[in-house]
Design a protein around this motif. Structure first.
Motif, PDB file in Angstrom:
ATOM      1  N   PHE A  93       0.842  -1.197   0.000  1.00 53.78           N
ATOM      2  CA  PHE A  93       0.000   0.000   0.000  1.00 53.78           C
ATOM      3  C   PHE A  93       0.879   1.250   0.000  1.00 53.78           C
ATOM      4  O   PHE A  93       1.058   1.908   1.029  1.00 53.78           O
ATOM      5  CB  PHE A  93      -0.930  -0.012   1.222  1.00 53.78           C
ATOM      6  N   PRO A  94       1.420   1.588  -1.143  1.00 49.93           N
ATOM      7  CA  PRO A  94       2.375   2.701  -1.209  1.00 49.93           C
ATOM      8  C   PRO A  94       1.774   4.055  -0.821  1.00 49.93           C
ATOM      9  O   PRO A  94       2.509   4.970  -0.453  1.00 49.93           O
ATOM     10  CB  PRO A  94       2.833   2.691  -2.675  1.00 49.93           C
ATOM     11  N   ASN A  95       0.442   4.176  -0.891  1.00 45.88           N
ATOM     12  CA  ASN A  95      -0.174   5.468  -0.554  1.00 45.88           C
ATOM     13  C   ASN A  95      -0.428   5.652   0.936  1.00 45.88           C
ATOM     14  O   ASN A  95      -0.765   6.753   1.377  1.00 45.88           O
ATOM     15  CB  ASN A  95      -1.507   5.629  -1.289  1.00 45.88           C
ATOM     16  N   LEU A  96      -0.324   4.586   1.689  1.00 38.73           N
ATOM     17  CA  LEU A  96      -0.577   4.711   3.134  1.00 38.73           C
ATOM     18  C   LEU A  96       0.626   5.328   3.831  1.00 38.73           C
ATOM     19  O   LEU A  96       1.768   4.927   3.586  1.00 38.73           O
ATOM     20  CB  LEU A  96      -0.830   3.339   3.767  1.00 38.73           C
ATOM     21  N   ASN A 125     -14.428   9.713   6.867  1.00 38.09           N
ATOM     22  CA  ASN A 125     -13.307   8.787   6.681  1.00 38.09           C
ATOM     23  C   ASN A 125     -13.844   7.395   6.324  1.00 38.09           C
ATOM     24  O   ASN A 125     -15.046   7.144   6.368  1.00 38.09           O
ATOM     25  CB  ASN A 125     -12.468   8.702   7.962  1.00 38.09           C
ATOM     26  N   TRP A 126     -12.921   6.513   6.019  1.00 34.22           N
ATOM     27  CA  TRP A 126     -13.308   5.145   5.645  1.00 34.22           C
ATOM     28  C   TRP A 126     -12.661   4.156   6.596  1.00 34.22           C
ATOM     29  O   TRP A 126     -11.599   4.427   7.165  1.00 34.22           O
ATOM     30  CB  TRP A 126     -12.868   4.849   4.207  1.00 34.22           C
ATOM     31  N   THR A 172      -8.998   8.724   2.913  1.00 35.36           N
ATOM     32  CA  THR A 172      -9.591   8.687   1.569  1.00 35.36           C
ATOM     33  C   THR A 172      -9.568   7.268   1.026  1.00 35.36           C
ATOM     34  O   THR A 172      -8.825   6.409   1.514  1.00 35.36           O
ATOM     35  CB  THR A 172      -8.783   9.575   0.587  1.00 35.36           C
ATOM     36  N   LEU A 173     -10.354   7.080  -0.020  1.00 32.66           N
ATOM     37  CA  LEU A 173     -10.334   5.762  -0.678  1.00 32.66           C
ATOM     38  C   LEU A 173      -9.006   5.534  -1.394  1.00 32.66           C
ATOM     39  O   LEU A 173      -8.524   4.407  -1.497  1.00 32.66           O
ATOM     40  CB  LEU A 173     -11.489   5.667  -1.676  1.00 32.66           C
ATOM     41  N   GLU A 174      -8.429   6.619  -1.869  1.00 31.66           N
ATOM     42  CA  GLU A 174      -7.172   6.511  -2.632  1.00 31.66           C
ATOM     43  C   GLU A 174      -6.008   5.983  -1.780  1.00 31.66           C
ATOM     44  O   GLU A 174      -5.020   5.486  -2.322  1.00 31.66           O
ATOM     45  CB  GLU A 174      -6.786   7.873  -3.235  1.00 31.66           C
ATOM     46  N   CYS A 175      -6.150   6.114  -0.471  1.00 30.84           N
ATOM     47  CA  CYS A 175      -5.078   5.612   0.413  1.00 30.84           C
ATOM     48  C   CYS A 175      -4.767   4.139   0.130  1.00 30.84           C
ATOM     49  O   CYS A 175      -3.634   3.684   0.340  1.00 30.84           O
ATOM     50  CB  CYS A 175      -5.486   5.720   1.882  1.00 30.84           C
ATOM     51  N   GLU A 228      -8.444  -0.019  -7.532  1.00 34.68           N
ATOM     52  CA  GLU A 228      -9.049   1.216  -7.032  1.00 34.68           C
ATOM     53  C   GLU A 228     -10.550   1.049  -6.891  1.00 34.68           C
ATOM     54  O   GLU A 228     -11.127   0.111  -7.450  1.00 34.68           O
ATOM     55  CB  GLU A 228      -8.726   2.382  -7.985  1.00 34.68           C
ATOM     56  N   SER A 229     -11.169   1.977  -6.156  1.00 33.80           N
ATOM     57  CA  SER A 229     -12.616   1.868  -5.948  1.00 33.80           C
ATOM     58  C   SER A 229     -13.344   2.320  -7.211  1.00 33.80           C
ATOM     59  O   SER A 229     -12.991   3.336  -7.821  1.00 33.80           O
ATOM     60  CB  SER A 229     -13.045   2.711  -4.750  1.00 33.80           C
TER      61      SER A 229
END
Lengths: 187, 153
Positions: free
Chosen positions: B10-13, B112-113, B127-130, B138-139
């Motif tokens: 999960f590179p965006n986290l 938040n999610w 965000t969902l993009e995280c 992706e969602s």
């Protein structure tokens, strides 16, 4: 064929409890002379000891490492050799299982797909170990809840989990452990 | 704080966009978590070898349609966007580059999610993009149902 003696710290490993169980505690069928059986004989291989006292094989908590020459004569008995080979095989399966399980657990992804979890190469190789892996899987399942159900079903062709319990990980684990007890895989 | 999952997945986290909310558990997965079920592992696997729960009557296949149907059994209906609507709770479905469903996230009242990462921890993410990644994709699909009070855990 001459006597092929077991040596202390040899690659052989005798599971003394299993040996006693396999021969139902009675080694009369091995043809060991009664005179010898009246003497306490200890075989110690990799620290596992068995005592043969009055025709009964008993596991010992510690082995002395002493083995009489006269008893060595009987260690090439086909049935005992077979037992030793089986134990060698079981040890290899145990070692391979540990190695594959470690790989599966450490390399797992954050997937939710039970299919992907079970398709991991190490998991598939555990399935490839076949029935000898069942007691190891059940032991592990009893220790820590994890996704062993695919492997258990694939290897045994059985499924003790009714449809209403599908997905309930704890319940499924309990059902498989109960199944294992009934089949003699779990003590 | 880093979780037990392989961070490379999960590179965006990062520390600023998510918080760990639980310990790792194999008892339930993201699909169950978004459905409010913490006692089952949901997945439409082949019943001959699989062991996942899937709502009765819903086609047992790993397709976006089947996942939407699964949440429809809980009163969710497809909606156009993941934007917060105070009266509704929303579920976002992720698919990978092949269009195969991989993950579900549930929107919290604060916008938040919350997600369960496979057999690892639950996290709250901004965000969902995280969670966009090779593993989850992706969602692409969103569902909503009128919000009602229910425990999240």
């Amino acid at each position: 064929m001459g006597a092929q003696a077991l040596q202390t710290n040899d690659v052989y490993q005798i599971n003394a409890s299993a040996l006693a169980s396999a021969f139902r505690g009675n080694i009369a069928s091995l043809g060991v002379p009664k005179t010898l059986l009246q003497t306490r004989v200890t075989v110690s291989v990799e620290g596992v000891g068995i005592s043969i006292i009055n025709s009964r094989i008993e596991p010992m908590s510690t082995g002395s490492g002493m083995m009489t020459t006269s008893f060595q004569t009987y260690l090439d008995q086909p049935i005992l050799r077979l037992f030793i080979l089986r134990n060698q095989y079981e040890k290899r399966v145990r070692d391979k299982f540990s190695e594959l399980m470690k790989a599966w657990k450490t390399e797992r992804s954050a997937t939710s797909s039970s299919a992907l979890i079970s398709m991991h190469p190490a998991y598939q190789r555990i399935i490839g170990l076949g029935l000898p892996a069942i007691p190891l899987i059940l032991c592990e399942l009893g220790r820590e809840l994890d996704h062993w159900f695919w492997a258990l079903k694939a290897i045994t062709g059985e499924d003790p989990v009714p449809p209403k319990s599908r997905g309930k990980m704890k319940e499924m684990a309990e059902m498989w452990l109960e199944w294992g007890k009934k089949r003699g895989y779990v003590r | 704080m880093s979780g037990n999952w392989p961070s490379i997945q999960f590179p965006n986290l990062n520390d600023d966009n998510h918080e760990i909310q639980s310990v790792p558990t194999q008892e339930y997965n993201c699909i169950a978590w978004a459905a409010g079920d913490t006692r089952r592992w949901w997945w439409p696997d082949d019943p001959k070898v699989g062991y996942g729960y899937w709502p009765p009557g819903v086609k047992r296949e790993v397709s976006l349609d089947a996942f939407v149907e699964a949440y429809q059994t809980l009163g969710y209906e497809p909606c156009l966007s993941p934007t917060l609507e105070l009266d509704f709770e929303k579920v976002a479905l992720y698919v990978d580059s092949g269009g195969i469903p991989t993950h579900a996230a549930l929107q919290l009242a604060n916008g938040n999610w919350t997600s369960k990462l496979g057999g690892f921890e639950d996290i709250e993410h901004k965000t969902l993009e995280c969670l966009n990644s090779q593993l989850y994709g992706e969602s692409v699909s969103y569902l909503r149902r009128r919000r009602r009070i229910r425990p999240l855990a």
